[in-house]
Design a protein around this motif. Sequence first.
Motif, mmCIF file in Angstrom:
data_model
loop_
_atom_site.group_PDB
_atom_site.id
_atom_site.type_symbol
_atom_site.label_atom_id
_atom_site.label_comp_id
_atom_site.label_asym_id
_atom_site.label_seq_id
_atom_site.Cartn_x
_atom_site.Cartn_y
_atom_site.Cartn_z
ATOM 1 N N PRO A 198 -2.856 -0.580 -6.045
ATOM 2 C CA PRO A 198 -4.288 -0.473 -5.742
ATOM 3 C C PRO A 198 -4.977 -1.827 -5.562
ATOM 4 O O PRO A 198 -4.503 -2.851 -6.044
ATOM 5 C CB PRO A 198 -4.839 0.234 -6.975
ATOM 6 N N ASP B 25 0.837 -1.202 0.000
ATOM 7 C CA ASP B 25 0.000 0.000 0.000
ATOM 8 C C ASP B 25 0.871 1.251 0.000
ATOM 9 O O ASP B 25 0.530 2.247 -0.635
ATOM 10 C CB ASP B 25 -0.932 -0.014 1.209
ATOM 11 N N LYS C 259 3.565 1.492 -1.503
ATOM 12 C CA LYS C 259 4.060 1.611 -2.883
ATOM 13 C C LYS C 259 2.933 1.971 -3.854
ATOM 14 O O LYS C 259 3.109 1.942 -5.057
ATOM 15 C CB LYS C 259 4.712 0.308 -3.320
ATOM 16 N N LYS C 260 1.748 2.274 -3.292
ATOM 17 C CA LYS C 260 0.574 2.718 -4.062
ATOM 18 C C LYS C 260 0.044 1.637 -5.021
ATOM 19 O O LYS C 260 -0.449 1.950 -6.097
ATOM 20 C CB LYS C 260 0.878 3.997 -4.856
#
Length: 98
Positions: free
Chosen positions: A83, A78, A80-81
């Motif tokens: 989704p 999360d 590291k973005k």
Amino acid sequence: MKIQEMKSGVSHLIKKAEPVARDNILEMRALTDPEPEALVEDGPCELEEPRWSVVSFDRRVGGHLTYDQAAVLMAELDAKKIPGLCIVADEAAVRIKS
């Protein structure tokens, strides 16, 4: 009509309310707690078993983890973005088609 001449509706409401029959009232009773021994199962908790996977929208990111390990991995991903992260059981994760 002026505001000073208006009467409260509370007195009118009390007069219009019909008495409620005692038979139609549900009574709430306190449930007794089950014995603590009945809640404890033999063996490890499912959350401590290595049966959890972290999945994203399109693939399985990690598997055969304890729930705590899966939560740590999910937090790292999360950050590291990535989704759509979710923790599911390994049985559900194998159904994801890459």
